[in-house]
Motif scaffolding. Structure first.
Motif, short mmCIF file in Angstrom:
data_model
loop_
_atom_site.label_atom_id
_atom_site.label_comp_id
_atom_site.label_asym_id
_atom_site.label_seq_id
_atom_site.Cartn_x
_atom_site.Cartn_y
_atom_site.Cartn_z
N LYS A 164 0.92 -1.25 -0.06
CA LYS A 164 -0.01 0.04 -0.10
C LYS A 164 0.76 1.27 0.04
CE LYS A 164 -3.73 -2.29 1.64
NZ LYS A 164 -4.77 -2.46 0.70
N SER A 190 3.48 13.75 -2.40
CA SER A 190 2.28 13.63 -1.95
C SER A 190 2.03 12.35 -0.73
CB SER A 190 1.28 13.14 -3.05
OG SER A 190 1.32 14.14 -4.14
N LYS A 220 -0.55 10.82 2.41
CA LYS A 220 -1.93 10.76 3.31
C LYS A 220 -1.78 11.47 4.47
CE LYS A 220 -5.50 7.42 4.98
NZ LYS A 220 -6.39 8.16 4.16
N TYR A 251 -6.55 12.60 -7.95
CA TYR A 251 -6.91 11.19 -7.86
C TYR A 251 -7.14 10.78 -6.73
CZ TYR A 251 -5.63 11.74 -12.79
OH TYR A 251 -5.61 12.43 -14.06
N MET A 252 -6.41 11.20 -5.55
CA MET A 252 -6.14 10.43 -4.15
C MET A 252 -6.81 11.31 -3.16
SD MET A 252 -4.87 7.63 -4.51
CE MET A 252 -4.41 7.06 -2.90
N ALA A 311 -9.36 10.07 -0.44
CA ALA A 311 -8.79 9.18 0.53
C ALA A 311 -7.73 10.06 1.51
CB ALA A 311 -7.66 8.22 -0.11
N TRP A 355 -5.06 12.73 0.81
CA TRP A 355 -3.96 12.73 0.48
C TRP A 355 -3.86 14.22 -0.09
CZ3 TRP A 355 0.11 9.11 -1.52
CH2 TRP A 355 0.14 7.74 -1.14
N SER A 357 -0.80 16.95 -1.82
CA SER A 357 0.42 17.16 -2.50
C SER A 357 1.01 18.38 -1.99
CB SER A 357 0.09 17.38 -3.95
OG SER A 357 -0.22 15.90 -4.44
N SER A 405 2.24 9.69 7.67
CA SER A 405 1.52 8.83 6.50
C SER A 405 1.73 7.44 6.64
CB SER A 405 1.73 9.46 5.26
OG SER A 405 1.35 8.73 4.00
#
Length: 98
Positions: free
Chosen positions: A15, A31, A33, A53-54, A57, A59, A61, A80
């Motif tokens: 992951k 980037s 979490k 795209y994240m 969840a 996340w 950048s 993270s």
């Protein structure tokens, strides 16, 4: 692992927990979490955007122009790592600890 031609991806237990873009138009961007409770706080900071795209969840950048100190970014990447590690199965967590 290198993915998408330009990104160095850091993973634990298969992951992702951090992505560093080392070339191209986003070079220097990192980037990772963040906790749900910190997502809005982080994206309110200069040079921090929801990760493409994240973001759903949680996340973010961090752009090279953010001015955020390297040590602070490293601490956030460590957080993270801990967030992602905590979501792994207990068995996998034990295996990684060994």
């Amino acid at each position: 692992d290198i993915k998408w031609h330009d990104d160095l991806v850091f993973s634990i237990g298969g992951k992702m927990f951090a992505v560093y873009c080392f070339r191209g138009g986003n070079a220097g961007q990192v980037s990772f979490k963040v906790g749900e409770e910190r997502f809005l706080e982080m994206t309110d900071r200069h040079g921090v955007i929801p990760a493409p795209y994240m973001a759903r969840a949680h996340w973010v950048s961090v752009l090279p122009s953010s001015g955020i100190a390297r040590d602070e970014i490293l601490a956030m990447v460590r957080t993270s790592y801990e967030l992602i590690r905590a979501r792994l199965t207990k068995k996998l967590q034990r295996e990684l600890a060994d």
